[in-house]
Enzyme design. Structure first.
Site, PDB file in Angstrom:
ATOM      1  N   LYS A   1       8.095  -9.625   1.958  1.00  0.00           N
ATOM      2  CA  LYS A   1       7.439  -9.868   0.731  1.00  0.00           C
ATOM      3  C   LYS A   1       7.504  -8.486   0.003  1.00  0.00           C
ATOM      4  O   LYS A   1       7.535  -7.709   0.551  1.00  0.00           O
ATOM      5  CB  LYS A   1       6.050  -9.926   1.359  1.00  0.00           C
ATOM      6  CG  LYS A   1       5.034 -10.288   0.416  1.00  0.00           C
ATOM      7  CD  LYS A   1       3.461  -9.946   0.990  1.00  0.00           C
ATOM      8  CE  LYS A   1       3.017  -8.347   1.035  1.00  0.00           C
ATOM      9  NZ  LYS A   1       1.826  -8.140   1.106  1.00  0.00           N
TER      10      LYS A   1
ATOM     11  N   LYS B   1      -0.572  -2.807   8.631  1.00  0.00           N
ATOM     12  CA  LYS B   1      -0.794  -1.295   8.157  1.00  0.00           C
ATOM     13  C   LYS B   1      -0.532  -0.454   9.609  1.00  0.00           C
ATOM     14  O   LYS B   1       0.015   0.687   9.521  1.00  0.00           O
ATOM     15  CB  LYS B   1      -1.891  -1.044   7.406  1.00  0.00           C
ATOM     16  CG  LYS B   1      -1.420  -1.697   5.821  1.00  0.00           C
ATOM     17  CD  LYS B   1      -2.683  -1.367   4.899  1.00  0.00           C
ATOM     18  CE  LYS B   1      -2.359  -2.129   3.797  1.00  0.00           C
ATOM     19  NZ  LYS B   1      -3.483  -2.529   2.855  1.00  0.00           N
TER      20      LYS B   1
ATOM     21  N   LYS C   1       4.205  -2.644  -2.359  1.00  0.00           N
ATOM     22  CA  LYS C   1       4.441  -1.415  -2.617  1.00  0.00           C
ATOM     23  C   LYS C   1       4.668  -0.413  -1.404  1.00  0.00           C
ATOM     24  O   LYS C   1       5.346   0.463  -1.147  1.00  0.00           O
ATOM     25  CB  LYS C   1       3.200  -0.453  -3.268  1.00  0.00           C
ATOM     26  CG  LYS C   1       3.068  -1.114  -4.871  1.00  0.00           C
ATOM     27  CD  LYS C   1       1.430  -0.745  -5.243  1.00  0.00           C
ATOM     28  CE  LYS C   1       1.279  -1.908  -6.242  1.00  0.00           C
ATOM     29  NZ  LYS C   1      -0.630  -1.917  -6.339  1.00  0.00           N
TER      30      LYS C   1
END
Ligand code: TYM
Length: 321
Positions: free
Chosen positions: A190, A110, A193
């Site tokens: 993968k 992230k 969202k």
């Protein structure tokens, strides 16, 4: 045996979530005492809009029920209805080395994607450990991306037990299904969202067909044989097709003469058929929100009875009131 898993209400449920976590959860609710929850505290690490968060929670609750999670068999609840989880997260934080959190790939990914790191994002695994340990969970069914977080959970539980006495916390086991551990997205990464590569579980026929038509392929000409190894379409079709249908798609790839559009249409048809009952149930539930909210309220009561018991045990062990 207690089974527990959670999903974040951070956007539309996608087929990676479904095959990785929801479908196993549906099957496991017949095999033990199941606790399934909507991880709204966790969703706050990627969402800041209150109205959207509340709407997403409701939407995910509808998805849970539409997919077959059964409030007669499982305790279905919202994470933030159980404030004890924050206290346990704090207690766990006191035995959680910084290095353990720094090594978490989900956090590192992230940050690498430019999401500005705050304390909640960093401490995410400690809260997730509290989610699991607060209910004495034995089995945690998840997709592969959550494996490391369950390992952190085991580590923290063991540390508490070493310091404050065996049996203070129950050390859980992760359960990952090989075939659906990592469902690929339309770009082959993968499905996630945060990568914008998802095929949602619900939505209009036209929009979903369009998404499936955007699946990334190579540029082999229609008449030529196509590679089956590493094919995104085949990897996704496997989730829906029986052996005969899958073999047919593989044979058509190998034969040549079929364009990718043909395979994508076959995949879309299988997708649409697979989720037709869930779509119908979803529509019914959308018109019966009182029922959905009632399930969540009742789930909170049941979860709370458990959480207060475990937290009381932990508080005593660590020297709190
Ligand atoms: P979340 O909301 O990102 O994902 C929910 C579940 O879906 C699985 N999953 C996948 N499985 C296979 N292929 C994929 N492409 C794919 N994408 C997602 C995830 O592995 C997960 O099982 N941190 C968790 C939520 C959580 C939780 C918990 C889970 C909070 N506390 C305690 C278990 C126990 C998460 O972000 O899931």
């Amino acid at each position: 045996m207690r089974i527990l898993t959670g999903l974040q209400p951070s956007g539309k449920l996608h087929i990676g979530n479904y095959f990785g976590a929801v479908q196993p959860a549906v099957e496991l609710q017949d095999q033990g005492d199941a606790f399934y929850f909507l991880a709204d505290y966790h969703a706050m690490t990627s969402m800041t809009d209150a109205v959207t968060l509340r709407a997403n929670v409701q939407d995910l609750a509808i998805d849970f029920l539409a997919c077959g999670l059964d409030p007669e068999k499982a305790t279905i609840f919202r994470q933030s209805d159980i404030p004890e989880v924050n206290e346990l997260a704090w207690i766990l934080s006191t035995v959680c080395p910084m290095g353990l959190l720094e090594r978490c790939t989900s956090y590192k990914d992230k940050v690498a994607k430019g999401i500005s790191a705050n304390h909640a994002l960093f401490a995410y695994p400690a809260l997730m450990a509290a989610d699991i340990l607060l209910y004495d969970a034995n089995i945690v069914p998840v997709g592969k991306d959550q494996k490391q977080h369950v390992e952190v959970t085991r580590d923290l539980a063991q540390k508490i037990n070493d310091k404050f006495g065996e049996g203070t916390l129950t050390v859980p086991e992760v359960q990952i299904r090989e075939n659906t551990a990592v469902v690929p997205g339309i770009d082959g990464q993968k499905m996630s969202k945060s990568y914008g590569n998802t095929i949602p579980l619900s939505g209009g026929k036209k929009a979903i067909r369009k998404t499936i038509m955007r699946i990334v392929t190579d540029s082999t000409a229609v008449e030529d044989p196509k590679a089956t190894e590493g094919s995104n379409i085949i990897a996704l079709y496997k989730l829906f097709a029986d052996e005969a249908a899958l073999n047919q798609m593989i044979a058509e790839h190998e034969a040549g003469g079929f364009g990718y559009g043909h395979f994508k249409q076959t995949l879309f048809d299988a997708y649409w058929e697979h989720f037709s009952a869930i779509r119908e149930k979803r529509e019914e539930l959308e018109n019966n929100l009182d029922y959905v909210n009632g399930v969540i309220a009742k789930g909170a009561e049941r979860a709370r009875a458990e959480s207060t018991k475990v937290l009381d045990r932990v508080r005593k062990a660590v020297g709190l009131r």
